[in-house]
Design an enzyme around this catalytic site. Structure first.
Site, short mmCIF file in Angstrom:
data_model
loop_
_atom_site.label_atom_id
_atom_site.label_comp_id
_atom_site.label_asym_id
_atom_site.label_seq_id
_atom_site.Cartn_x
_atom_site.Cartn_y
_atom_site.Cartn_z
N GLY A 15 0.81 -1.22 0.00
CA GLY A 15 0.00 0.00 0.00
C GLY A 15 0.85 1.27 0.00
O GLY A 15 0.68 2.15 -0.85
N ASP A 35 10.00 -6.23 -4.35
CA ASP A 35 8.91 -6.87 -3.62
C ASP A 35 8.89 -8.35 -4.00
O ASP A 35 9.35 -8.72 -5.09
CB ASP A 35 7.56 -6.24 -3.95
CG ASP A 35 6.56 -6.41 -2.81
OD1 ASP A 35 6.14 -5.40 -2.22
OD2 ASP A 35 6.19 -7.57 -2.49
N GLY A 73 9.23 -3.10 3.42
CA GLY A 73 8.86 -4.51 3.26
C GLY A 73 8.54 -5.18 4.59
O GLY A 73 9.39 -5.20 5.48
N SER A 76 2.02 -6.29 6.87
CA SER A 76 1.60 -4.98 7.39
C SER A 76 0.52 -5.05 8.45
O SER A 76 0.08 -4.02 8.96
CB SER A 76 1.14 -4.09 6.23
OG SER A 76 -0.03 -4.63 5.69
N ASN A 113 3.13 2.89 14.66
CA ASN A 113 2.53 3.28 15.95
C ASN A 113 2.34 2.06 16.84
O ASN A 113 2.31 2.19 18.07
CB ASN A 113 1.20 4.01 15.71
CG ASN A 113 0.10 3.12 15.19
OD1 ASN A 113 -0.62 2.48 15.96
ND2 ASN A 113 -0.06 3.05 13.87
N HIS A 114 2.26 0.85 16.24
CA HIS A 114 2.01 -0.34 17.05
C HIS A 114 3.24 -0.79 17.85
O HIS A 114 3.13 -1.67 18.70
CB HIS A 114 1.43 -1.45 16.19
CG HIS A 114 0.11 -1.05 15.60
ND1 HIS A 114 -1.02 -0.91 16.37
CD2 HIS A 114 -0.23 -0.66 14.35
CE1 HIS A 114 -2.02 -0.47 15.61
NE2 HIS A 114 -1.58 -0.31 14.38
N TYR A 138 3.14 -8.13 15.60
CA TYR A 138 3.55 -7.15 14.60
C TYR A 138 4.26 -5.96 15.27
O TYR A 138 5.31 -5.50 14.81
CB TYR A 138 2.30 -6.69 13.84
CG TYR A 138 2.49 -5.49 12.95
CD1 TYR A 138 2.95 -5.64 11.65
CD2 TYR A 138 2.17 -4.21 13.41
CE1 TYR A 138 3.11 -4.52 10.83
CE2 TYR A 138 2.32 -3.10 12.59
CZ TYR A 138 2.79 -3.26 11.31
OH TYR A 138 2.95 -2.17 10.49
N LYS A 142 8.21 -4.41 14.97
CA LYS A 142 8.61 -3.04 14.67
C LYS A 142 9.60 -2.53 15.73
O LYS A 142 10.50 -1.75 15.41
CB LYS A 142 7.38 -2.13 14.57
CG LYS A 142 6.47 -2.47 13.40
CD LYS A 142 7.22 -2.35 12.07
CE LYS A 142 6.35 -2.68 10.86
NZ LYS A 142 7.06 -2.53 9.58
C1 15L Z 1 0.01 -0.14 10.79
O1 15L Z 1 1.16 -0.26 11.19
C2 15L Z 1 -0.54 -1.03 9.74
O2 15L Z 1 0.46 -1.46 8.82
C3 15L Z 1 -1.67 -0.42 8.96
O3 15L Z 1 -2.34 -1.46 8.30
C4 15L Z 1 -2.65 0.38 9.84
O4 15L Z 1 -3.49 -0.46 10.50
C5 15L Z 1 -1.91 1.32 10.78
O5 15L Z 1 -0.83 0.70 11.44
C6 15L Z 1 -2.83 1.95 11.86
O6 15L Z 1 -2.60 1.78 13.04
O7 15L Z 1 -3.78 2.62 11.47
#
Ligand code: 15L
Length: 274
Positions: A15, A35, A73, A76, A113-114, A138, A142
């Site tokens: 994306g 990719d 990469g 996501s 942000n996660h 996930y 990160k």
């Molecule tokens: C992310 O890290 C994800 O890749 C994306 O799919 C979104 O969900 C985004 O965070 C988010 O928190 O909105």
């Protein structure tokens, strides 16, 4: 003749890769798009590489003559541990190690942000480099990505900027994203600032637009020269009319990671159920 600047973009078929491709293309620059999925050729002169970020031989070949690595990469969204470990964590190690071996000077890493999803948003503006509080496997990947970036900066002298991206889509998709939206144009502005900043060393910055309802500080991104132009607020009335306001103490607005912090994203429970 001066040699063009070459940027290797991993995850280029994803994306964010697709949103950034037309925005980063310019004279004097070659985009090398990589990719595991197929990438359309296009007429922008981009070099196309179909390979996995987990393949050390392919990644070393892909890093030849590269000035800047833009590492997008990854899987996501959330997955079980084995997949996250292989693609996001090992894939990031393989990519950074290939970049080091090829003498790539700068890496821009798509963190999220996660990585700090469980940071509560009631206590005022969050520091962009807040201590990790991942909300998922996930999110852990990160954090590992940021740690690898830190190692490659301190140990090997690479300039490394990890961007804790909020929500990068054409438009904010829900009311939480009114706080976390990174417009595609601002994403390109932020990447350009990361490319151009003189000797940044290692940094962790927040990746969002200039949102009225901002939760996290943009100060460290601005220090790099980022000047965001967009604000999710222009979608607020329309979004709230369509989806309604969310409960102020529900997961959506209690933690930075939103719904990912709630029971719907309990991966261990899901895996035990299968
Ligand atoms: C992310 O890290 C994800 O890749 C994306 O799919 C979104 O969900 C985004 O965070 C988010 O928190 O909105």
């Amino acid at each position: 003749m001066t040699r063009p600047q070459r940027i290797l973009v991993t995850g280029a078929a994803g994306g964010m890769g697709r949103l950034l491709r037309p925005r980063l293309a310019r004279a004097g620059r070659v985009l090398r798009l990589l990719d595991v999925a197929e990438i359309p050729r296009g007429d922008d002169g981009a070099e196309i590489v179909q390979a996995s970020i987990t393949d050390p031989v392919a990644m070393e070949a892909a890093c030849a003559d590269v000035d800047v690595l833009l590492h997008l990469g990854a899987l996501s969204i959330e997955h079980g541990w084995a997949k996250v470990l292989e693609v996001n964590i090992n894939g990031s190690y393989v990519t950074l190690e290939a970049a080091r071996r090829c003498g790539v000077k700068r890496a821009i890493l798509a963190s999220s942000n996660h990585a700090i999803g469980y940071v509560g948003i009631q206590d005022g503006e969050i520091d962009a480099a807040a201590f990790p509080r991942p909300d998922t496997n996930y999110g852990v990947s990160k954090v590992a990505l940021e740690a690898l970036g830190s190692l490659y900066a301190d140990r090997y002298g690479m300039d490394v900027i990890a961007i804790r991206i909020g929500s990068c889509f054409e438009r904010p998709r829900d009311v939480r994203m009114l706080r976390t939206w990174l417009s595609p144009d601002d994403a390109a502005r932020l990447v350009e600032a990361c490319i151009a900043a003189p000797a940044p060393g290692f940094r962790v910055v927040w990746g969002a637009s200039n949102n009225t309802r901002q939760w996290v500080s943009l100060a460290s991104a601005r220090e790099l020269g980022y000047a965001p132009q967009d604000d999710a607020e222009r979608y607020a009335a329309e979004l709230i009319a369509a989806q309604g306001e969310v409960e102020p103490d529900g997961f959506m607005l209690r933690y930075l990671g939103g719904a990912w912090c709630g029971p719907g994203w309990n991966t261990a429970e899901k895996e035990n159920n299968t």
